[in-house]
Design an enzyme around this catalytic site. Structure first.
Site, PDB file in Angstrom:
ATOM      1  N   HIS A   9      -9.836   2.605  -0.051  1.00  0.00           N
ATOM      2  CA  HIS A   9      -9.890   2.152   1.337  1.00  0.00           C
ATOM      3  C   HIS A   9     -10.726   0.879   1.359  1.00  0.00           C
ATOM      4  O   HIS A   9     -11.720   0.776   2.070  1.00  0.00           O
ATOM      5  CB  HIS A   9     -10.496   3.236   2.243  1.00  0.00           C
ATOM      6  CG  HIS A   9      -9.706   3.472   3.481  1.00  0.00           C
ATOM      7  ND1 HIS A   9     -10.248   3.511   4.743  1.00  0.00           N
ATOM      8  CD2 HIS A   9      -8.376   3.684   3.659  1.00  0.00           C
ATOM      9  CE1 HIS A   9      -9.308   3.751   5.634  1.00  0.00           C
ATOM     10  NE2 HIS A   9      -8.163   3.864   5.006  1.00  0.00           N
ATOM     11  N   HIS A  25       0.817  -1.209   0.000  1.00  0.00           N
ATOM     12  CA  HIS A  25       0.000   0.000   0.000  1.00  0.00           C
ATOM     13  C   HIS A  25       0.850   1.258   0.000  1.00  0.00           C
ATOM     14  O   HIS A  25       0.520   2.231  -0.672  1.00  0.00           O
ATOM     15  CB  HIS A  25      -0.923   0.005   1.214  1.00  0.00           C
ATOM     16  CG  HIS A  25      -1.768   1.226   1.328  1.00  0.00           C
ATOM     17  ND1 HIS A  25      -2.915   1.412   0.577  1.00  0.00           N
ATOM     18  CD2 HIS A  25      -1.639   2.337   2.094  1.00  0.00           C
ATOM     19  CE1 HIS A  25      -3.446   2.582   0.878  1.00  0.00           C
ATOM     20  NE2 HIS A  25      -2.690   3.164   1.795  1.00  0.00           N
TER      21      HIS A  25
END
Length: 762
Positions: free
Chosen positions: A105, A54
């Site tokens: 997200h 990420h």
């Protein structure tokens, strides 16, 4: 007692939980080589979160570099900041700049739908704020499993409430997005969030720490135990299938961050006042990886080192270890670099807004990031190795064997409706399907008009915001992606996402100028997924070169799969457009009886990947509609010029569901009927339900038709005059001459029912 650098030097063989923190054996060995010793527990924590997929983009960097081939200027001005910054910044004229970005997200929103979605909004808003801009609007492309799946009934309401709750409390209008359902998103929803902000050129701020002796100030919320590891770990792992068949997250799930939108609102206003006073020399938001990210990135991008004392970090939980403090992704926090003589003024503004602020360190000479805890050094690292020189993988990729079989499975043999009654039945079935139905249950939970500058919002093709009340200068935004098309051909699918968002902005009357993307894919360790990813990148690069639009930034989200089942490749593209006068905007809805309906563009027999193939036949095969970039550019110029000339009363891009869906949505927007005449030589089914790209439905006043069709000829855009708008009336109908006539009340009933019915609200 903390694990110190001194201890690390004397206990080289101490076993460490590097695998549990997501590091590979060779990555751990590389950390030892960098430090010439074993890492301390705090250093190991920092490297693990900053080298996660990420945060480090380690599987995508080699391919994202292709975006450097794109122009550094937009069609109307220069790019003031691009890839590598918190968000891209574009010159939009009159001394204004606009910054926008889209991020994901996803996994946190599956684990805890409300807080996962809410903090996704909060994080992207702080990215925009960190550039020196006032956030002015948000958008939310969302994707869920089947509408009738039990887990969708848990995830969907929670995500929507989180997006709406956080954005509404911030006072930011939600002006657009998508809601898509597909079985591959079951157990792995996609929650992408976009924010746009406005600033004057001179107010631009970048993330770097410079100036020996300058103070490092942490301000905003106190640091807690929520979100330790957070998205940086969750977004770097694949969800598994439990023995009972349900989806589960990683075995050791870190907690999802907990948001406080009221604190974020104070943080926004406080930060903007600090900017206006000229009190910061560098600034960074604390999002993924928290303090680990903010300290290492600021120091890495600056001209010196940094020293931080963790004892000074305000805590909500006094039991947190130093590793946990560094890994915590508690929300509503920022870090600023401030010259010593400005610290008092900085603190005074923070007190005014009731924002906690603490000097926790300073910029130093050299090139080391040093962090102390209880008087002992627990971190001593070269910051670039943490923030910018992580592992880079050129993972293997290849075109999967099944791709040829999928593309060979064309929909030509599928039974098609032929009679008028069958066409009407098909229309009603499609408008009542999850992906074409009314999404107002979702969008009504968002405040679309707060701040008073929203001039277009859902369900319009693009959201539009006024940024200057005197000149009426504005911006328009649209996000799009059809994962089914990307599955059939990821190169073409990414380009179709690009041109649809580009077209939606232009249809509203704005000049498309730049894009931000959120690339959602399965595991990068699967060569088939990596092939899809590389093809999507290649498609976007070629498409942006053809359209002359730079990519200003974005996000890559990998590991979106459950067990061996990856999501549809979903390269979401957000396009920003600029309009010199928002009063010239073009809405989608028919509203003026007697206005002529004109269809722009060529309709071909392109049903592969269509909603019709999915809903009626549960079929996904063939190749997606073709893209003609030169046509898209000319079509965009036509729509912009027609808007400026005031020639159109309505315009609607045609995409999912084709002409039939475009007519339905144009009629239902204000309750006006329509009478349509299909070309005699054309197949009525193909004309109504094909999803060919590059088409727009417009309404034109009778006395302006000649001027408009002349403009079409000038831009070499094919057109067909296919009908007229009928009055707004209780008994209004959509009539396709020679085929069927349906009352709008019947259509609306089918269109509005699916989501409330699935959620048992009726």
């Amino acid at each position: 007692m903390a694990d110190t650098v001194e201890q690390a030097q004397s206990t080289a063989d101490l076993a460490q939980p590097w695998a549990e923190l997501g590091l590979k054996a060779d990555e751990y060995d590389r950390i030892r080589q960098i430090l010439q010793r074993r890492p301390t527990a705090c250093e190991l924590a920092m490297y693990s979160v900053m080298w996660s997929e990420h945060c480090s983009y380690k599987s995508s960097k080699v391919h994202l570099r292709k975006f450097s081939e794109l122009p550094a200027e937009t069609p109307i001005g220069k790019l003031l900041a691009g890839i590598g910054e918190n968000a891209g910044v574009i010159d939009v004229g009159q001394g204004y700049a606009v910054t926008f970005k889209i991020e994901s997200h996803n996994h946190p929103s599956y684990v805890e739908p409300y807080q996962g979605a809410a903090t996704g909004v909060g994080g992207i808003v702080r990215d925009i704020l960190a550039m020196g801009a006032r956030p002015i609007g948000v958008m939310d492309p969302l994707r869920f499993g089947p509408l009738d799946a039990p887990d969708t009934l848990r995830v969907l309401p929670g995500v929507v409430a989180g997006v709406g709750g956080y954005g509404n409390c911030l006072g930011l209008p939600n002006i657009g997005g998508e809601v898509v359902f597909d079985r591959t998103y079951a157990g792995n929803p996609l929650v992408n969030a976009l924010c746009v902000g406005v600033l004057r050129h001179e107010d631009l701020h970048l993330a770097y720490a410079s100036g020996r002796g300058n103070k490092v100030i942490l301000y905003g919320a106190a640091t807690g135990g929520d979100g330790i590891g957070g998205v940086s770990v969750l977004a770097s792992e694949t969800f598994d299938v439990a023995d009972d068949g349900t989806r589960s997250g990683p075995a050791k799930r870190p907690s999802v961050q907990v948001g406080d939108p009221f604190m974020e609102k104070l943080l926004i206003e406080c930060t903007l006042e600090i900017f206006a006073a000229g009190l910061v020399s560098g600034i960074q938001d604390l999002g993924g990886a928290g303090l680990s990210c903010a300290t290492s990135e600021l120091a890495s991008a600056g001209d010196g080192g940094m020293h931080v004392d963790l004892d000074l970090v305000p805590l909500r939980d006094s039991t947190l270890s130093p590793e946990e403090i560094l890994m915590s992704e508690s929300q509503e926090r920022m870090m600023a670099v401030v010259e010593p003589h400005n610290v008092d003024a900085f603190m005074e503004i923070c007190r005014k807004w009731d924002v906690l602020a603490t000097v926790i360190g300073e910029v130093t000479e050299g090139d080391r990031l040093v962090i102390d805890w209880h008087g002992e050094t627990v971190v001593d690292v070269p910051p670039r190795t943490v923030a910018h020189e992580g592992p880079v993988y050129d993972r293997p990729y290849h075109r999967p064997d099944w791709q040829d079989r999928v593309q060979a499975d064309v929909p030509d043999a599928l039974a098609r409706p032929r009679t008028g009654d069958e066409l009407a039945e098909t229309l009603l079935r499609l408008v009542g399907s999850p992906n074409l139905c009314d999404k107002s249950w979702v969008t009504d939970q968002y405040d679309r008009y707060v701040r008073g500058n929203s001039v277009l919002a859902q369900p319009e093709d693009a959201g539009m915001l006024r940024i200057d009340e005197d000149s009426q200068l504005g911006v328009a935004l649209a996000t799009d992606c059809n994962g089914r098309f990307a599955y059939l051909d990821p190169y073409a699918g990414a380009q179709l996402a690009l041109v649809e968002a580009y077209r939606n902005v232009a249809v509203a009357g704005a000049q498309p100028v730049a894009i931000s993307d959120c690339l959602n894919f399965g595991s990068p360790e699967d060569p088939s997924v990596m092939w899809q990813f590389t093809e999507a990148i290649r498609g976007l690069v070629d498409g942006c070169l053809a359209l002359g639009t730079p990519v200003t930034g974005g996000n890559v989200s990998f590991y979106n799969q459950t067990g061996e089942t990856a999501i549809l490749p979903t390269p979401v593209v957000g396009v920003l457009g600029v309009i010199d006068d928002v009063r010239r905007r073009t809405p989608i809805g028919f509203s003026a009886p007697g206005h002529e309906i004109v269809l722009l563009g060529e309709t071909r027999d392109e049903l592969a990947g269509s909603v019709w193939a999915e809903v009626v036949h549960d079929h996904l095969g063939g190749t997606p509609p073709r893209v003609d970039f030169e046509h898209e550019r000319r079509l965009a110029e036509l729509m912009i010029n027609a808007s400026r000339a005031g020639l159109l009363s309505a315009a609607h891009d045609l995409a999912d569901g084709g002409l039939a869906q475009g007519l339905v949505e144009s009629c239902l927007r204000h309750g006006a009927g329509a009478k349509v005449y299909l070309p005699e030589e054309a197949d009525p089914f193909v004309t109504l339900f094909s999803e060919s790209a590059g088409r727009v439905l417009v309404a034109v006043a009778p006395d302006k038709v000649h001027e408009f069709t002349g403009l079409c000829a000038d831009h070499q855009i094919e057109y067909a005059r296919i009908g007229t708008v009928q009055p707004v009336a209780a008994d209004a109908e959509l009539t396709v001459d020679g085929q069927f006539s349906l009352p709008l009340t019947t259509i609306r009933t089918a269109w509005e029912a699916p989501i409330p019915t699935a959620l048992q609200l009726r």
